[in-house]
Scaffold this active site. Structure first.
Site, PDB file in Angstrom:
ATOM      1  N   CYS A  50      -2.945   8.400   9.145  1.00 59.96           N
ATOM      2  CA  CYS A  50      -3.010   9.983   8.317  1.00 59.96           C
ATOM      3  C   CYS A  50      -2.494   9.529   6.906  1.00 59.96           C
ATOM      4  CB  CYS A  50      -1.888  11.287   8.520  1.00 59.96           C
ATOM      5  SG  CYS A  50      -0.554  11.114   9.529  1.00 59.96           S
ATOM      6  N   VAL A  79      -5.053  10.092   3.584  1.00 57.96           N
ATOM      7  CA  VAL A  79      -4.634  11.409   2.790  1.00 57.96           C
ATOM      8  C   VAL A  79      -5.267  10.411   0.778  1.00 57.96           C
ATOM      9  CG1 VAL A  79      -3.532  12.514   1.555  1.00 57.96           C
ATOM     10  CG2 VAL A  79      -3.438  12.922   4.354  1.00 57.96           C
TER      11      VAL A  79
HETATM   12  S1  SF4 Z   1       2.075   9.637  10.766  1.00 63.06           S
HETATM   13 FE1  SF4 Z   1       0.213  10.363  11.530  1.00 63.06          FE
HETATM   14  S2  SF4 Z   1      -1.024   8.518  12.261  1.00 63.06           S
HETATM   15 FE2  SF4 Z   1       1.185   8.156  12.314  1.00 63.06          FE
HETATM   16  S3  SF4 Z   1       1.984   8.814  13.938  1.00 63.06           S
HETATM   17 FE3  SF4 Z   1       2.612  10.265  12.961  1.00 63.06          FE
HETATM   18  S4  SF4 Z   1       1.061  10.986  13.299  1.00 63.06           S
HETATM   19 FE4  SF4 Z   1       0.110   9.688  13.911  1.00 63.06          FE
END
Ligand code: SF4
Lengths: 468, 458
Positions: free
Chosen positions: B107, B111
């Protein structure tokens, strides 16, 4: 032979070489198979055991999913901590912000579960999309009249250690809220035990027998209310120093509570921990109680430990754990079992820690910071170890190599703390190291002769098959 | 344990997920990447994600799961992750020497907006990718989809980066097996081989995440689809895509990119779905179904007939991944069972609901995507009291609270073994499922039987 990257050369040291100056506290190399975790992980594991608080993970669903009931911190009462709450951010919120959703989620949850406090964990992207988590928490706190505490645990803000610090800051907000509940003048806070497999209960019971009241457990089997009165305790006893020293320092500064670092792992360290507390109170009765306690416990467990030792004498172990303090105790406890630690390392040790490790280890021991599986497996092969002590990700590596394993992290089902913990630990190490399964492992062919001649310790106890 | 926290009457949750019935995309991408031979999955983000995903897969498979991370720090999140990825690529090839690195985003890197394609090109231009080695990537923002779509994305990227059509057909058939266990992938290959069909199965995690104990630690176990096979998938006769969510995107891309026609199928779980799979293989490859496969089928039908009275009107509630659920629901309804509810956190869209309803009718509660979590599932179980629950390990809390037997299927299964080694797809898989279901039902019947009707023969 594998190459250790130039950049990592300073993070590996074999005792006996001239200069001992291990590089540590460095971010992991980009592109390494690091066993380390992130800031969020650090905060989450420390705060997780507070059982009557709400733990809401503000972010996409993953972080919440992975930390759902993952730690085995048991509670004697409420179990709200074992639920997994997430704001489950979607693309929409990533674009327009997640504050509204956070507010609604918090309000709904607090109304439904009536927790004593709420922690809101900000994960990676929350920091980036710029949600004002602080403001939302303040608003809900005012409306719901319980502490609503933002935990700044955006994953990229550092390593697990920084998460510990964020957790301590969050915890500190709960300290000092209760000036009413009476507390014995001989009271302490247990810091840095997370009640895995009920370990906090064992320790608490020792203190009770010594005549010392436990004002609060932070955070094993923790309660918001207890933490509220913790500022009136007379001593902070810190076990997992990596995670909790910062809180102890805060409490020292604000409330003048001294703190002592201890470990409840192994016979000497447990005894030393209890004596440290007893000495603090300068009370003859407490001291006598402690002497009695230690003497009777040691008397009780010693023969059992000895029996395991007979078979284990001469075995070699590798230790790779999260916190370095744990490594110290493990080296000593293994020594009690006649096992030599030949490889030892941690994910988060600092300079002081590694210096101390260097002191207590035998010459030839490999000391590593932030290792990776390839390195670790190489050291294990080179040093021909019989046992690995580590966490989830290390277990199958050991097994594949035909090496015994003991979990000293989150996947623990039996308590390893205190005197009875030492018996459990001995049994676990024994049952894995001496298991007949190794005779089937190609790596052990030729070595199993050794296993065969050792008498089965368990069977000499005469009661039943404790092996399984 | 969760019971006290789950009221029976439906509470409206508007803004949150309680006990998710899915997880994030990167873990699916990591799993798919492990299905390439000599591949090192790489997580482009902070260390935590990679550690979580490796732990999750390690717990499920009880095997070492290797993956690297870009180790983002504050700097990377401000200035972008390009430097980290470049350094990672260099370090990975230097230290771990894989044939291929499969990068997925997290994520965070999503972003920030890192352009992975561009970074990989730059790495290639600067000579950071040794000759003959490769780097591929996929986008897996965790605020979209789930582990299933992450798997699908990585599989699609394999086609995107690797598959080529040279114009010379190989006569092979591609099978994209979907987000299933290594044992299932193995079984799919066995059936095809038994039928004399030459296939390219990808991704294929068999031999990677259920590797044998050989006395040493292998960074890259022997299994996995070799890169050359994925390349040559562009020259195959056709593609069978098993499971709409996990496999269709890759199959479609093969069609547009390399003109390999595709046949979408359900995961071959249960009798009818396996029939469809075998039949499609037969038609596409122009072979006939051998006696040995007919025997396997006959055995399933035999057990089913022998035991059919035990299935009549038994009810089941299912939680899991869409592709599994669609086939399972079909199998269970074929067994004469009634489905009370079907829940998946993965957004399956109206097509998913339609596929389920085609078997169950309107009585069944079906929900996917937002709001579909284990909390909701628990409420449904409380209200409709099924005889059996199907789900992953997390469903065990509900099973215990409600005292209903649980058949463990899906991801993750942390507390049992077997899924790595025994398939649930194909006729043999159907037999195994039948055995599991019957054992659960009959154990329950035995347990609850009054003394006088507790008998030797069922
Ligand atoms: S930060 Fe985002 S990609 Fe990483 S474990 Fe958490 S939800 Fe999944």
């Amino acid at each position: 032979m594998i190459e250790i990257l130039k950049e990592r050369e300073q993070q590996v040291y074999e005792k006996g070489e001239s200069r001992f100056d291990l590089a540590c506290e460095k971010p992991s190399l980009a592109g390494s198979v690091s066993q380390r975790a992130c800031v969020f992980c650090g905060s989450r594991v420390v705060l997780y055991p507070i059982a009557d608080a709400l733990h809401l993970v503000h972010g996409p669903v993953g972080c919440a999913a992975y930390t759902w009931d993952i730690r085995g911190s048991v509670s004697s009462g409420p179990e709200l901590h074992r639920m997994s709450f997430s704001t489950d951010l979607s693309e929409r919120e990533v674009i327009y912000g997640g504050e509204k959703k956070l507010y609604a989620a918090l309000t709904e949850l607090i109304e439904a579960y009536k927790p004593r406090a709420a922690f809101v964990y900000a994960t990676c992207i929350v920091g980036l999309i710029g949600d004002d988590v602080q403001a939302v928490c303040a608003r809900v706190e005012a409306e719901q009249a319980i502490p609503v505490i933002p935990v700044h645990s955006e994953g990229f803000r550092g390593s697990k250690k920084d998460g510990y610090r964020a957790a301590c800051e969050a915890l500190f907000r709960l300290v000092g809220k209760d000036d009413e509940t009476p507390l014995s003048p001989r009271s302490i806070n247990i810091l840095g035990d997370f009640n895995l497999a009920g370990e906090t209960w064992i320790i608490k019971e020792y203190y009770r027998r010594m005549g010392v009241e436990t004002a609060s457990c932070i955070t094993g089997d923790g309660r918001v209310g207890e933490i509220g009165r913790s500022h009136r305790a007379s001593l902070n006893v810190v076990q997992c120093s990596g995670s909790m020293t910062y809180l102890a320092q805060l409490m020292k500064k604000t409330y003048h509570i001294p703190f002592k670092r201890v470990s409840y792992f192994g016979i000497e360290d447990t005894a030393e921990a209890l004596y440290t507390v007893a000495r603090h109170f300068k009370d003859a009765q407490v001291l006598r109680n402690t002497e009695e306690l230690v003497a009777s416990e040691v008397r009780r467990i010693y023969p059992e430990v000895e029996r395991f030792r007979t078979s284990l004498e001469g075995k070699k172990a590798a230790v790779y754990v999260g916190g370095s303090f744990k490594a110290f105790s493990l080296v000593k406890a293994l020594r009690h079992l006649g096992i030599k630690t030949v490889v030892v390392g941690s994910q988060t040790g600092n300079k002081e820690d590694y210096d101390y490790l260097g002191e207590i280890c035998d010459p030839g021991t490999v000391i590593v910071d932030d290792t990776n599986p390839l390195e670790l497996s190489r050291f294990m092969t080179e040093k021909d170890v019989d046992l690995l002590i580590g966490g989830v990700k290390e277990r199958p590596i050991a097994y594949k190599m035909g090496v015994a394993f003991c979990d000293h992290n989150h996947e623990r089902k039996i308590a390893l703390a205190g005197f009875e913990g030492m018996v459990n630990f001995s049994r676990e190490v024994y049952s894995s190291t001496m298991s007949p399964v190794w005779q089937f492992s190609p790596a052990r062919i030729g070595r199993e002769a050794r296993t065969a001649v050792d008498a089965d310790v368990e069977s000499t106890k005469g009661h039943g098959a404790a092996r399984c | 344990m969760l019971l006290r926290h789950t009221p029976e009457t439906n509470t409206e949750k508007t803004a949150l997920t309680v006990n998710p019935a899915k997880t994030c995309q990167p873990v699916g991408a990591m799993y798919a990447a492990l299905g390439i031979h000599n591949c090192l999955p790489h997580s482009h983000g902070s260390q935590g994600c990679c550690a979580y995903h490796r732990s999750a897969l390690t717990r499920h498979y009880k095997d070492p799961i290797m993956a690297t991370t870009s180790s983002f720090t504050e700097g990377a999140s401000v200035f972008g992750g390009q430097a980290n990825l470049m350094e990672s690529i260099h370090n990975i090839f230097t230290i771990y020497s894989p044939d291929i690195i499969a990068v997925h985003t997290t994520c965070l890197s999503e972003v920030i907006g890192d352009d992975l394609k561009q970074i990989i090109n730059k790495a290639a231009a600067e000579g950071k990718i040794p000759a003959g080695k490769r780097v591929i990537h996929t986008n897996t923002p965790s605020f979209k989809g789930s582990h299933v779509t992450g798997f699908a994305n990585m599989t699609q990227s394999m086609v995107q980066y690797l598959s080529e059509s040279t114009g010379k057909k190989t006569g092979r058939i591609n099978v994209i097996p979907g987000f299933v266990e290594p044992s299932d992938m193995e079984e799919i290959k066995r059936i095809a081989a038994e039928m004399g069909v030459k296939t390219v199965v990808f991704p294929d995690t068999s031999g990677v995440v259920n590797s044998p104990l050989e006395g040493k630690f292998r960074m890259y176990p022997k299994g996995g689809t070799v890169v050359e096979d994925i390349i040559s998938a562009g020259d195959s006769t056709a593609t069978l895509a098993l499971g709409r969510l996990a496999s269709l995107p890759a199959a479609k891309l093969l069609d547009t990119k390399c003109k390999v026609p595709l046949f979408p199928l359900d995961l071959p779980i249960g009798l009818r779905a396996t029939d469809a799979f075998v039949d499609q293989l037969r038609k596409t490859a122009g072979v006939s179904v051998p006696e040995s496969i007919m025997v396997e089928r006959g055995q399933v039908v035999d057990v089913l007939t022998d035991m059919h009275q035990y299935f009549y009107r038994k009810t089941a509630a299912l939680v899991g991944d869409p592709d599994h659920l669609v086939s399972l629901v079909q199998f269970l309804t074929d067994l004469d069972m009634k489905i009370t509810s079907v829940v998946t956190g993965t957004p399956g869209g109206p097509k998913f609901e339609k596929a389920v309803r085609a078997c169950t009718g309107d009585e069944t509660f079906v929900k996917s995507g937002a709001g579909a979590d284990m909390f909701l599932f628990h409420q449904l179980v409380k209200q409709r009291k099924p005889d059996l629950i199907f789900g992953n390990t997390y469903a065990k809390y509900i099973a215990r609270d409600e005292d209903i037997p649980l058949i463990r299927i899906g991801f993750p299964i942390y507390d049992r073994v077997g899924h790595q080694y025994f398939p649930i797809v194909g006729y043999r898989g159907a037999l195994r499922l039948l055995e599991k279901i019957l054992t659960a039902l009959l154990d329950r019947q035995d347990r609850d039987a009054p003394e006088e009707s507790f008998e030797l023969v069922m």
